[in-house]
Structure formats: C-alpha cells, structure tokens
Design an enzyme around this catalytic site. Structure first.
Site, mmCIF file in Angstrom:
data_model
loop_
_atom_site.group_PDB
_atom_site.id
_atom_site.type_symbol
_atom_site.label_atom_id
_atom_site.label_comp_id
_atom_site.label_asym_id
_atom_site.label_seq_id
_atom_site.Cartn_x
_atom_site.Cartn_y
_atom_site.Cartn_z
ATOM 1 N N GLU A 98 -12.436 -35.135 37.793
ATOM 2 C CA GLU A 98 -11.107 -35.252 37.660
ATOM 3 C C GLU A 98 -10.481 -33.757 37.951
ATOM 4 O O GLU A 98 -11.214 -32.794 38.210
ATOM 5 C CB GLU A 98 -10.587 -35.971 36.854
ATOM 6 C CG GLU A 98 -10.130 -37.085 36.753
ATOM 7 C CD GLU A 98 -8.799 -37.312 37.510
ATOM 8 O OE1 GLU A 98 -8.197 -36.063 38.317
ATOM 9 O OE2 GLU A 98 -8.416 -38.489 37.368
ATOM 10 N N ARG A 114 -7.666 -39.919 24.799
ATOM 11 C CA ARG A 114 -8.281 -38.842 25.329
ATOM 12 C C ARG A 114 -6.929 -38.393 26.030
ATOM 13 O O ARG A 114 -6.378 -38.810 26.345
ATOM 14 C CB ARG A 114 -9.979 -38.632 26.044
ATOM 15 C CG ARG A 114 -9.387 -39.604 27.019
ATOM 16 C CD ARG A 114 -10.527 -39.354 27.174
ATOM 17 N NE ARG A 114 -10.988 -40.239 29.139
ATOM 18 C CZ ARG A 114 -10.187 -40.663 30.468
ATOM 19 N NH1 ARG A 114 -9.963 -39.119 30.636
ATOM 20 N NH2 ARG A 114 -10.483 -41.311 31.685
ATOM 21 N N GLU A 173 -9.317 -47.742 27.864
ATOM 22 C CA GLU A 173 -7.913 -47.972 29.448
ATOM 23 C C GLU A 173 -7.246 -49.749 29.187
ATOM 24 O O GLU A 173 -7.056 -50.241 30.097
ATOM 25 C CB GLU A 173 -8.699 -48.106 30.813
ATOM 26 C CG GLU A 173 -9.622 -47.057 30.965
ATOM 27 C CD GLU A 173 -10.382 -46.618 32.155
ATOM 28 O OE1 GLU A 173 -10.152 -47.633 32.775
ATOM 29 O OE2 GLU A 173 -11.066 -45.763 32.348
ATOM 30 N N ASN A 201 -1.122 -40.320 34.606
ATOM 31 C CA ASN A 201 -2.440 -38.707 35.352
ATOM 32 C C ASN A 201 -0.746 -38.320 35.843
ATOM 33 O O ASN A 201 0.695 -38.647 35.537
ATOM 34 C CB ASN A 201 -2.549 -40.313 36.778
ATOM 35 C CG ASN A 201 -4.253 -40.841 36.340
ATOM 36 O OD1 ASN A 201 -4.626 -39.335 36.395
ATOM 37 N ND2 ASN A 201 -4.208 -41.621 36.804
ATOM 38 N N ASP A 219 -3.870 -42.573 40.887
ATOM 39 C CA ASP A 219 -4.482 -41.583 40.162
ATOM 40 C C ASP A 219 -3.398 -40.079 40.076
ATOM 41 O O ASP A 219 -2.546 -40.150 39.611
ATOM 42 C CB ASP A 219 -5.279 -42.173 40.401
ATOM 43 C CG ASP A 219 -6.806 -41.360 39.454
ATOM 44 O OD1 ASP A 219 -6.290 -40.466 38.946
ATOM 45 O OD2 ASP A 219 -8.001 -41.867 39.488
#
Length: 293
Positions: A18, A101, A122, A149, A198
């Site tokens: 990421e 997080r 999630e 995101n 994303d």
C-alpha cells in the site's frame, strides 16, 4: 492516453502492499506492506531496494519538509527516521478505538497531512478522514465508514476525494478556507462485481486514478466522473498507484494477495508484487509535509 502494459518489478508477494509515494528529494519510491509491518524503498535508477521494520501495522509513509517521514501506524501518527529506523510518536487520533488502524494519506498543496482510519477487521463502521492540525491535534472531517481510502487532492487543492471501499463509492468534497470538508457528494460509484475502489491518486490534469481490489486493474476518471481509461493487470488486487520518475510519467502500483484463496494464488503468481507502467500524462509533483510536525 498512451499506456504501456504493467510489469512486475519487485517480487515481494506482499499480503497488503500500500501507500506508494514518489519522494523527489530521494528520486525513490517508498511504500509499505501493512500486514508484514514493513517499509520499502526502491531506487529505479539502479534497482537498489531497502526495507525497514515498523513496530506494528503501517498504512502509509509520507515525507516531511525538515527530513524524515510521518508514518501512519495502528497506534497513531509517528515520525520515522530512515537513518536509524526509529519511530517517535506524534499523536493518536482515536485512542478510544483500539480496533482501528490508519490506512492511507496524502499531502495537500499547502503541506497539510490528510489521512484515514479504518476498522482492522474490515467490518465495523468506525473509520474517518482526518487532517493534522497546526496544534498537533487530529481533526475528523468525514462521516464514518468501515474502510477509508485516500484521501487525494486536486491540483489546485480545492477538491478532496476519499473512498468508502466497501460501499463502492468515491466521494468528492470541497475544502473550505478553514481546512474543513464541505459539499460532500458522490463522485463515482463502482458497481459490485467490478472491484472495490481502493487508493485514489490525482494526476496533473485533475483526473482521478483508483486501484481496484478484486477488480484486476486501475481506472482513470475525468474531473466530471467520466471513465476515461482502464489498465488491466495480471493480478486481482491493485491497491494504489503513484507517479514517479524524472518526468512523473512512470506509474508504480502496489498490489496484495490478502483475501486470495490459496488455490487461486497459483493463478496469480505476482500477487503482492510492485508493478510499473508508463503513461503520457504525468502526475502531480509531491508536496512535503510542512514544518511543525
């Protein structure tokens, strides 16, 4: 737009690569592997690679004007010094949410850090978009979602984009003079089955690129939300892209193999690798986080 075919350039097999960012002062690409607790650096000019351990899950790393980086950890924001690998705590935006997080971030043209949080499982709707204030406090600027995101910012800094990944929606917001988000609206909705949106990135023309998790590619949308291009990958989970190289026309893409069944991984031997492709429209020049962090 002329676009080359994506190729794997670093065989990492990352569970959750990421946050790629091109750091001009280094002429290097930096990115993270959230689940392996790693920071990675690639020097494209000579192919040199280097990695550091983080003290926990790390969602992003972005450069500071005075040197070093801000890292987004599960425990909050920390300053990372690549010279000795040390982390120094800055602040915790959500001390009351230990299951959350930090996940993704950007720096706007004014040098302000924007970032998102999410539920690590999630599932729970507990994540938000924040801005780091001048006083060191984190200011929540969006409604709650399970997986945030972005954010990503337009070239003039007036529009901020952020993503509700499970909802399949990219939102656009105006940034007011006080640095708050107003006039939040749906920018693009990606139908279920075409992949989950994303990480977003904005190029020099103000077009929004978004990685598709379980969508086998990345898409480019005009500032009006029109689909302009789709780049197909040989792996299913593309998390985010960054523009780099001397002319900002080399695109680096992080990918993941998390959530891919073991039987299916054999069909995606490069899942979790770092990829590269070339484009004819460059990205934006990166902005350093302004002094005071």
């Amino acid at each position: 737009m002329a676009i080359s075919e994506p190729v794997s350039i670093w065989q990492l097999g990352a569970p959750l690569g990421e946050g790629p960012v091109w750091v001009e002062r280094d002429q290097a690409l930096w990115f993270v592997d959230i689940k392996s607790h790693k920071i990675h650096r690639l020097d494209p000019a000579n192919g040199a690679t280097r990695s550091w351990d983080s003290p926990g899950q790390i969602g992003f790393i972005l450069p500071i004007a005075s040197g070093g980086f801000v890292a987004g950890l599960q425990t909050g924001l920390s300053r990372f010094d690549e010279r000795d690998g040390s982390f120094t705590h800055i602040c915790a935006p959500e001390p009351e949410k230990p299951g959350n997080r930090l996940n993704d971030a950007t720096v706007d043209p004014q040098g302000r850090l924007w970032f998102g949080s999410m539920d690590d499982s999630e599932e729970t709707i507990s994540g938000a978009i924040y801005r780091l204030g001048d006083d060191g406090h984190c200011i929540a600027t969006s409604p709650l979602v399970a997986i945030t995101n972005g954010p990503a910012v337009s070239p003039d800094g007036k529009i901020l984009y952020h993503v509700d990944t499970l909802g399949g929606v990219i939102y656009a917001c105006d940034v007011d003079s006080a640095g708050m988000l107003v006039n939040r609206r749906e920018f693009v909705r990606i139908p279920y089955g075409e992949g989950f949106p994303d990480g977003p990135t904005v190029d020099s023309e103000g077009c929004v690129w978004v990685g598709l998790y379980a969508g086998w590619g990345v898409r480019r949308y005009s500032p009006a939300g029109e689909l302009l291009e789709e780049v197909k990958f040989p792996v299913s989970a593309i998390t985010k892209i960054a523009f780099g190289g001397p002319d900002l026309k080399t695109v680096f893409a992080t990918t993941a193999n998390k959530h891919i069944a073991p039987a299916d991984l054999a069909k995606e031997p490069h899942a979790g690798d770092l990829f590269r492709f070339e484009v004819s429209v460059p990205g934006q020049r990166g902005v350093l986080i302004r002094e005071g962090v």
